[in-house]
Structures are given as structure tokens and as C-alpha cells.
Design a protein around this motif. Structure first.
Motif, short mmCIF file in Angstrom:
data_model
loop_
_atom_site.label_atom_id
_atom_site.label_comp_id
_atom_site.label_asym_id
_atom_site.label_seq_id
_atom_site.Cartn_x
_atom_site.Cartn_y
_atom_site.Cartn_z
N VAL A 64 18.35 0.33 8.09
CA VAL A 64 16.95 0.37 7.38
C VAL A 64 16.76 -0.82 6.39
CG1 VAL A 64 15.41 1.68 5.70
CG2 VAL A 64 16.71 2.87 7.52
N THR A 65 15.95 -1.55 6.59
CA THR A 65 15.55 -2.67 5.69
C THR A 65 14.29 -2.28 4.69
OG1 THR A 65 15.95 -4.24 7.38
CG2 THR A 65 14.51 -5.09 5.60
N ALA A 66 14.92 -1.93 3.56
CA ALA A 66 13.93 -1.35 2.36
C ALA A 66 13.09 -2.67 1.91
CB ALA A 66 14.69 -0.73 1.46
N VAL A 67 13.84 -3.75 1.71
CA VAL A 67 12.93 -4.89 0.99
C VAL A 67 13.15 -5.95 2.16
CG1 VAL A 67 12.47 -6.38 -0.86
CG2 VAL A 67 12.93 -3.93 -1.36
N ASP A 68 11.94 -6.75 2.41
CA ASP A 68 12.22 -7.62 3.64
C ASP A 68 11.51 -8.88 3.56
OD1 ASP A 68 12.51 -8.81 6.11
OD2 ASP A 68 11.35 -7.24 7.38
N GLY A 69 11.96 -9.43 2.73
CA GLY A 69 11.42 -10.91 2.36
C GLY A 69 10.33 -10.88 1.16
N GLU A 78 0.66 -11.13 -18.32
CA GLU A 78 -0.27 -10.89 -17.18
C GLU A 78 0.42 -9.31 -16.73
OE1 GLU A 78 -1.04 -12.91 -12.79
OE2 GLU A 78 0.94 -12.91 -13.50
N ILE A 79 -0.63 -8.65 -16.16
CA ILE A 79 -0.38 -7.32 -15.67
C ILE A 79 -0.45 -7.24 -13.95
CG2 ILE A 79 -0.65 -4.67 -15.75
CD1 ILE A 79 -1.96 -5.32 -18.56
N VAL A 80 0.53 -7.15 -13.37
CA VAL A 80 0.51 -7.10 -11.88
C VAL A 80 0.79 -5.75 -11.52
CG1 VAL A 80 1.40 -8.00 -9.94
CG2 VAL A 80 1.17 -9.51 -11.64
N GLY A 81 -0.02 -5.30 -10.62
CA GLY A 81 0.06 -3.92 -9.96
C GLY A 81 0.74 -3.90 -8.83
N LEU A 82 1.73 -3.16 -8.70
CA LEU A 82 2.80 -3.14 -7.32
C LEU A 82 2.32 -1.82 -6.61
CD1 LEU A 82 4.99 -4.52 -5.81
CD2 LEU A 82 6.78 -2.95 -7.19
N LEU A 83 1.80 -1.93 -5.42
CA LEU A 83 1.14 -0.76 -4.77
C LEU A 83 1.77 -0.74 -3.42
CD1 LEU A 83 -2.34 -1.67 -5.40
CD2 LEU A 83 -0.78 -0.40 -6.88
N GLY A 84 1.92 0.63 -2.91
CA GLY A 84 2.43 0.82 -1.90
C GLY A 84 2.63 2.66 -1.77
N GLY A 98 8.36 4.81 -0.23
CA GLY A 98 9.02 4.31 0.96
C GLY A 98 8.57 2.93 1.34
N ALA A 99 7.92 2.26 0.67
CA ALA A 99 7.30 1.08 1.06
C ALA A 99 8.35 -0.36 0.59
CB ALA A 99 5.97 0.73 0.31
N GLY A 100 9.05 0.38 -0.53
CA GLY A 100 10.22 -0.66 -1.13
C GLY A 100 9.77 -1.14 -2.46
N LYS A 101 8.64 -0.29 -3.14
CA LYS A 101 8.60 -0.67 -4.61
C LYS A 101 9.83 -0.33 -5.46
CE LYS A 101 5.19 2.19 -5.12
NZ LYS A 101 5.51 3.18 -3.96
N SER A 102 10.41 0.92 -5.56
CA SER A 102 11.14 1.28 -6.44
C SER A 102 12.52 0.48 -6.23
CB SER A 102 11.78 2.55 -6.22
OG SER A 102 10.59 3.56 -6.82
N THR A 103 12.79 0.00 -4.67
CA THR A 103 13.98 -0.62 -4.59
C THR A 103 13.83 -2.26 -5.35
OG1 THR A 103 14.45 0.22 -2.66
CG2 THR A 103 15.46 -1.66 -2.89
N VAL A 110 -2.61 -7.73 -8.12
CA VAL A 110 -2.28 -6.62 -7.51
C VAL A 110 -1.19 -7.18 -6.06
CG1 VAL A 110 -3.61 -4.94 -7.93
CG2 VAL A 110 -4.00 -6.24 -5.80
N VAL A 111 -0.08 -6.65 -6.02
CA VAL A 111 0.87 -7.04 -4.91
C VAL A 111 0.94 -5.62 -3.99
CG1 VAL A 111 3.03 -7.80 -4.19
CG2 VAL A 111 2.26 -8.79 -6.14
N ILE A 112 0.49 -5.82 -2.74
CA ILE A 112 0.81 -4.49 -1.99
C ILE A 112 1.70 -4.67 -0.99
CG2 ILE A 112 -0.51 -3.33 -0.16
CD1 ILE A 112 -3.16 -4.05 -1.50
N ILE A 113 2.70 -3.77 -1.20
CA ILE A 113 3.91 -3.67 -0.16
C ILE A 113 3.79 -2.57 0.84
CG2 ILE A 113 6.52 -3.66 -0.25
CD1 ILE A 113 6.38 -4.58 -2.76
N HIS A 114 4.29 -2.93 2.07
CA HIS A 114 4.12 -1.90 3.22
C HIS A 114 5.25 -2.31 3.93
CE1 HIS A 114 2.50 1.08 5.58
NE2 HIS A 114 2.43 0.35 6.53
#
Length: 296
Positions: free
Chosen positions: A14-19, A28-34, A37-42, A203-207
């Protein structure tokens, strides 16, 4: 202040975070969304050095997290999803203890603890043991610990979960103050898109471990969002249809609904304007159920 470049983390097959790559500047305040299981916490755990990446680099304040972990962590305040308080210490004792761990003098740790107790509405809970706090109270104390050292980089993973509307508003105000007045870089992971729209600059959207979007809230909505019409049925199912003109296209959508014997009854029709929610849905192809909550 924070730079993440081509971060990769695998767990077996399983690739939890991929590049993953993104930056957060001071102030700056950046929102990390997903979705879960999208990889945010990792990603967050890798930034603080709790997880070792397979490849890629993370620098905090110019310090590589792997090569110089102590120097990098000295800049970080981290509130993870799971609260981390000593249950047999009071709220005030927890804050003083963690403040002293950062190198603050007894006087400064006491003063900062009292300041945060007031700011986070913990005055009544200050003398209580952490082990008897409610979930929302423990969450506030947990975030206060992350703020004790006035970090240059503040990482918040679902910081407002379980908070009532009034307390959540105070929490968001404190996050904004940390960025605007203290110049902290803030990475704010949240499932509540409404609050992200309110406080985040970008915002940074991770999927599925990959970054699908990185830009201001307005840019993300402008590039990816469309209006939508959502049908909710009596059996709990929902259908969502992207539309350009909801008023003009709604009659045709209704006409195509299955109204035959055995078809579920239509309970409600909801018109969703272009927003961060519809941008998220368009990008990921997944229903953002549980990601949306009204912020009063």
C-alpha cells in the motif's frame, strides 16, 4: 517555513503517500483535505518525524527533518488526531509540563499556560485531571499543548472534532491569530470544508496519496467546482448531478428519475452552488459525506 518535496511512504504493497509536494509559508494557513485514508495523517506524521519516508524530503525552517530532526522539531507544534495528555495531571499541570519540556522557564511556562487557558475557554477545567475531561475539553487542552512554545509551524490534525459551534469558533480565531499576529505557518487538516473556506489561504487536496489540487480557495473553486443538484431518497441513498444552470436543468433531471414500482421515494432536492465541497467531489469522484458541516 515548510517544504515537502516528492514525499513517498509505503506500507507493504500500500502506497499511503505517493509523491506529495507542497509548501506552507510563514503567516499562511493551508488546509489539507482528503477523505479518510487519503494520506493526510501519514503526511503530517512524516513532517514531525514520527514516520520515516521511503523517499522525498521535508524541511522545516530550513532544517531537513531526517538529517536534523531536533532542529526541525524545535519549530513545530503538533496536535494529532488522538489527544496526548497525562490523565493524572490537571490541565494546567499538563500545559506547564509541556511548556517546560520546550525549554521555557517556570515563570514563562506558567504565564503561557494561563494565557492559553483563557483563550481556549478552559478556565473551569484548568484544575481538573485530564483523565476526566470530556472529548471536546480534552481536544482544546491538546491544541493548547501544541501552542505552548509559540511554534513557527503549527500542524493541526482534525483540531475541531467534537467541539460545539461556539468553542470551534474560538479555536478557529486562535488559529488565525497564530498565523496573522505571530507569523506561524499553519497546516490545518480538517473534514469540515466550511471552516476551511473561512480561515485558509490555500488548500491542498490529497486523494489516494497524491495531490490533486494546490491553490487558493477561490482558485480551487474556480478551476474545479460546478454547481450540483442532489437528490435524497427515502432509503437513504443519494444521487448528485453536476449542472451548469440548476434552475434550467432541474426539470429534465426530475423527469429522468425512476418512479416505477419499487423505486425509492424522493425525499428532498438540494441545489449545491459551486463551492469547495463541489470542487472536492469533482476532483476525487467521491461523495464528501462527513466532510461537510455548517459553521455558524
Amino acid at each position: 517555513m515548510l517544504e515537502v518535496i516528492d514525499l513517498v511512504k509505503r506500507y507493504g504493497e500500500v502506497t499511503a503517500v505517493d509523491g506529495v509536494s507542497f509548501q506552507v509559508a510563514a503567516g499562511e494557513i493551508v488546509g489539507l483535505l482528503g477523505v479518510n485514508g487519503a494520506g493526510k495523517s501519514t503526511t503530517l506524521e512524516t513532517i514531525v518525524g514520527l514516520v520515516t519516508p521511503d523517499s522525498g524530503t521535508v524541511t522545516v525552517g530550513g532544517h531537513d527533518v531526517r538529517a536534523h530532526p531536533e532542529q526541525a522539531r524545535a519549530h513545530i507544534g503538533f496536535a494529532a488526531q488522538d489527544t496526548a495528555l497525562y490523565p493524572r495531571l490537571t490541565v494546567r499541570e499538563n500545559l506547564r509540563f509541556f511548556g517546560r519540556l520546550t525549554g521555557a522557564s517556570r515563570h514563562d511556562a506558567d504565564a503561557r499556560a494561563d494565557e492559553l487557558i483563557g483563550l481556549l475557554g478552559l478556565t473551569e477545567q484548568a484544575g481538573r485531571l485530564a483523565g476526566v475531561l470530556s472529548g471536546g475539553e480534552a481536544r482544546r487542552a491538546h491544541v493548547a499543548v501544541a501552542l505552548m512554545a509559540r511554534p513557527r509551524l503549527l500542524l493541526l490534525d482534525e483540531a475541531t472534532v467534537g467541539l460545539d459551534v461556539r468553542t470551534r469558533t474560538h479555536m478557529l480565531e486562535l488559529v488565525v491569530r497564530a498565523a496573522r499576529e505571530s507569523g506561524a505557518a499553519v497546516l490545518f487538516s480538517s473534514h469540515y470544508l466550511a471552516e476551511v473556506e473561512i480561515i485558509c489561504d490555500r488548500v491542498v487536496i490529497i486523494h489516494r496519496g497524491r495531490v490533486l489540487a494546490d491553490g487558493t480557495v477561490a482558485e480551487t473553486i474556480g478551476r474545479h467546482a460546478k454547481s450540483a443538484v442532489e437528490f435524497t431518497f427515502g432509503d437513504g441513498t443519494r444521487q448528485r448531478h453536476e449542472v451548469s444552470d440548476p434552475a434550467a436543468e432541474l426539470p429534465a433531471l426530475l423527469a429522468r428519475l425512476d418512479t416505477g414500482a419499487g423505486a425509492p421515494e424522493l425525499k428532498s432536492v438540494n441545489v449545491l452552488p459551486a463551492s469547495l465541497e463541489t470542487a472536492f467531489w469533482a476532483l476525487t469522484g467521491e461523495e464528501p459525506a462527513g466532510l461537510v458541516e455548517e459553521v455558524a
